[in-house]
Design a protein around this motif. Sequence first.
Motif, PDB file in Angstrom:
ATOM      1  N   MET A   1       0.818  -1.200   0.000  1.00 48.49           N
ATOM      2  CA  MET A   1       0.000   0.000   0.000  1.00 48.49           C
ATOM      3  C   MET A   1       0.863   1.266   0.000  1.00 48.49           C
ATOM      4  O   MET A   1       0.503   2.236  -0.648  1.00 48.49           O
ATOM      5  CB  MET A   1      -0.936  -0.050   1.219  1.00 48.49           C
ATOM      6  N   TRP A   2       1.976   1.251   0.740  1.00 50.21           N
ATOM      7  CA  TRP A   2       2.844   2.426   0.803  1.00 50.21           C
ATOM      8  C   TRP A   2       3.424   2.792  -0.567  1.00 50.21           C
ATOM      9  O   TRP A   2       3.434   3.975  -0.912  1.00 50.21           O
ATOM     10  CB  TRP A   2       3.969   2.227   1.825  1.00 50.21           C
ATOM     11  N   PRO A   3       3.916   1.820  -1.329  1.00 51.10           N
ATOM     12  CA  PRO A   3       4.431   2.213  -2.651  1.00 51.10           C
ATOM     13  C   PRO A   3       3.357   2.849  -3.542  1.00 51.10           C
ATOM     14  O   PRO A   3       3.642   3.768  -4.305  1.00 51.10           O
ATOM     15  CB  PRO A   3       4.917   0.891  -3.261  1.00 51.10           C
ATOM     16  N   LEU A   4       2.139   2.378  -3.443  1.00 49.10           N
ATOM     17  CA  LEU A   4       1.050   2.946  -4.226  1.00 49.10           C
ATOM     18  C   LEU A   4       0.761   4.387  -3.783  1.00 49.10           C
ATOM     19  O   LEU A   4       0.551   5.283  -4.613  1.00 49.10           O
ATOM     20  CB  LEU A   4      -0.206   2.077  -4.071  1.00 49.10           C
ATOM     21  N   LEU A   5       0.793   4.645  -2.486  1.00 47.87           N
ATOM     22  CA  LEU A   5       0.569   5.984  -1.948  1.00 47.87           C
ATOM     23  C   LEU A   5       1.690   6.937  -2.381  1.00 47.87           C
ATOM     24  O   LEU A   5       1.418   8.069  -2.801  1.00 47.87           O
ATOM     25  CB  LEU A   5       0.470   5.932  -0.420  1.00 47.87           C
ATOM     26  N   TRP A   6       2.947   6.499  -2.289  1.00 50.07           N
ATOM     27  CA  TRP A   6       4.081   7.349  -2.676  1.00 50.07           C
ATOM     28  C   TRP A   6       4.052   7.645  -4.170  1.00 50.07           C
ATOM     29  O   TRP A   6       4.356   8.753  -4.594  1.00 50.07           O
ATOM     30  CB  TRP A   6       5.414   6.716  -2.300  1.00 50.07           C
ATOM     31  N   THR A   7       3.667   6.673  -4.961  1.00 47.05           N
ATOM     32  CA  THR A   7       3.569   6.883  -6.404  1.00 47.05           C
ATOM     33  C   THR A   7       2.469   7.904  -6.718  1.00 47.05           C
ATOM     34  O   THR A   7       2.651   8.790  -7.561  1.00 47.05           O
ATOM     35  CB  THR A   7       3.273   5.559  -7.132  1.00 47.05           C
ATOM     36  N   ALA A   8       1.350   7.810  -6.039  1.00 48.43           N
ATOM     37  CA  ALA A   8       0.259   8.751  -6.262  1.00 48.43           C
ATOM     38  C   ALA A   8       0.661  10.162  -5.828  1.00 48.43           C
ATOM     39  O   ALA A   8       0.372  11.142  -6.526  1.00 48.43           O
ATOM     40  CB  ALA A   8      -0.986   8.290  -5.505  1.00 48.43           C
ATOM     41  N   LEU A   9       1.338  10.289  -4.682  1.00 49.41           N
ATOM     42  CA  LEU A   9       1.777  11.608  -4.222  1.00 49.41           C
ATOM     43  C   LEU A   9       2.811  12.207  -5.172  1.00 49.41           C
ATOM     44  O   LEU A   9       2.804  13.411  -5.434  1.00 49.41           O
ATOM     45  CB  LEU A   9       2.351  11.517  -2.812  1.00 49.41           C
ATOM     46  N   ARG A  10       3.713  11.376  -5.681  1.00 48.15           N
ATOM     47  CA  ARG A  10       4.736  11.859  -6.599  1.00 48.15           C
ATOM     48  C   ARG A  10       4.097  12.310  -7.920  1.00 48.15           C
ATOM     49  O   ARG A  10       4.491  13.295  -8.508  1.00 48.15           O
ATOM     50  CB  ARG A  10       5.760  10.739  -6.831  1.00 48.15           C
ATOM     51  N   THR A  11       3.091  11.583  -8.360  1.00 47.58           N
ATOM     52  CA  THR A  11       2.431  11.907  -9.625  1.00 47.58           C
ATOM     53  C   THR A  11       1.597  13.175  -9.507  1.00 47.58           C
ATOM     54  O   THR A  11       1.610  14.026 -10.404  1.00 47.58           O
ATOM     55  CB  THR A  11       1.533  10.735 -10.063  1.00 47.58           C
ATOM     56  N   TYR A  12       0.868  13.304  -8.437  1.00 44.83           N
ATOM     57  CA  TYR A  12      -0.046  14.440  -8.269  1.00 44.83           C
ATOM     58  C   TYR A  12       0.500  15.516  -7.327  1.00 44.83           C
ATOM     59  O   TYR A  12      -0.265  16.292  -6.757  1.00 44.83           O
ATOM     60  CB  TYR A  12      -1.403  13.947  -7.745  1.00 44.83           C
ATOM     61  N   ALA A  13       1.812  15.597  -7.184  1.00 44.86           N
ATOM     62  CA  ALA A  13       2.428  16.560  -6.261  1.00 44.86           C
ATOM     63  C   ALA A  13       2.050  18.014  -6.581  1.00 44.86           C
ATOM     64  O   ALA A  13       1.709  18.775  -5.672  1.00 44.86           O
ATOM     65  CB  ALA A  13       3.937  16.394  -6.251  1.00 44.86           C
ATOM     66  N   PRO A  14       2.081  18.460  -7.842  1.00 41.52           N
ATOM     67  CA  PRO A  14       1.709  19.865  -8.098  1.00 41.52           C
ATOM     68  C   PRO A  14       0.262  20.168  -7.726  1.00 41.52           C
ATOM     69  O   PRO A  14      -0.044  21.271  -7.278  1.00 41.52           O
ATOM     70  CB  PRO A  14       1.914  20.031  -9.603  1.00 41.52           C
ATOM     71  N   TYR A  15      -0.607  19.209  -7.897  1.00 46.78           N
ATOM     72  CA  TYR A  15      -2.025  19.435  -7.583  1.00 46.78           C
ATOM     73  C   TYR A  15      -2.272  19.453  -6.079  1.00 46.78           C
ATOM     74  O   TYR A  15      -3.261  20.012  -5.620  1.00 46.78           O
ATOM     75  CB  TYR A  15      -2.888  18.349  -8.232  1.00 46.78           C
ATOM     76  N   VAL A  16      -1.377  18.847  -5.321  1.00 46.65           N
ATOM     77  CA  VAL A  16      -1.525  18.810  -3.861  1.00 46.65           C
ATOM     78  C   VAL A  16      -0.798  19.982  -3.218  1.00 46.65           C
ATOM     79  O   VAL A  16      -1.326  20.626  -2.305  1.00 46.65           O
ATOM     80  CB  VAL A  16      -0.995  17.469  -3.294  1.00 46.65           C
ATOM     81  N   THR A  17       0.403  20.301  -3.698  1.00 46.78           N
ATOM     82  CA  THR A  17       1.214  21.317  -3.021  1.00 46.78           C
ATOM     83  C   THR A  17       0.703  22.734  -3.257  1.00 46.78           C
ATOM     84  O   THR A  17       0.829  23.578  -2.367  1.00 46.78           O
ATOM     85  CB  THR A  17       2.678  21.240  -3.464  1.00 46.78           C
TER      86      THR A  17
END
Length: 91
Positions: A1-17
């Motif tokens: 689950m953690w790798p999936l979460l990190w991949t999602a955060l890395r992919t959508y980082a501009p939309y989150v930050t």
Amino acid sequence: MWPLLWTALRTYAPYVTFPVAFVVGAVGYNLEWFIRGTPKPQEEEKSIFEQREERKLQEQAGTDGTQVLSLKEKLEFTPKAALNRNRPEKS
């Protein structure tokens, strides 16, 4: 689950930050305004151009504007052209 979460955060980082940075900036701005209070009205500083124009007007205030040097008087103080230096002067 953690790798999936990190991949999602890395992919959508501009939309989150961006929204997070926007909220943090807005809170910080309002907090600083609340701590400092309302700003006091400051007297606007005059620009260098305005100061120069005022100084020139004050210098001209005591003189007569109709008394100016003639063009001949002004030309006596200008240096001769570099190309005419070696030519003999006409009397």
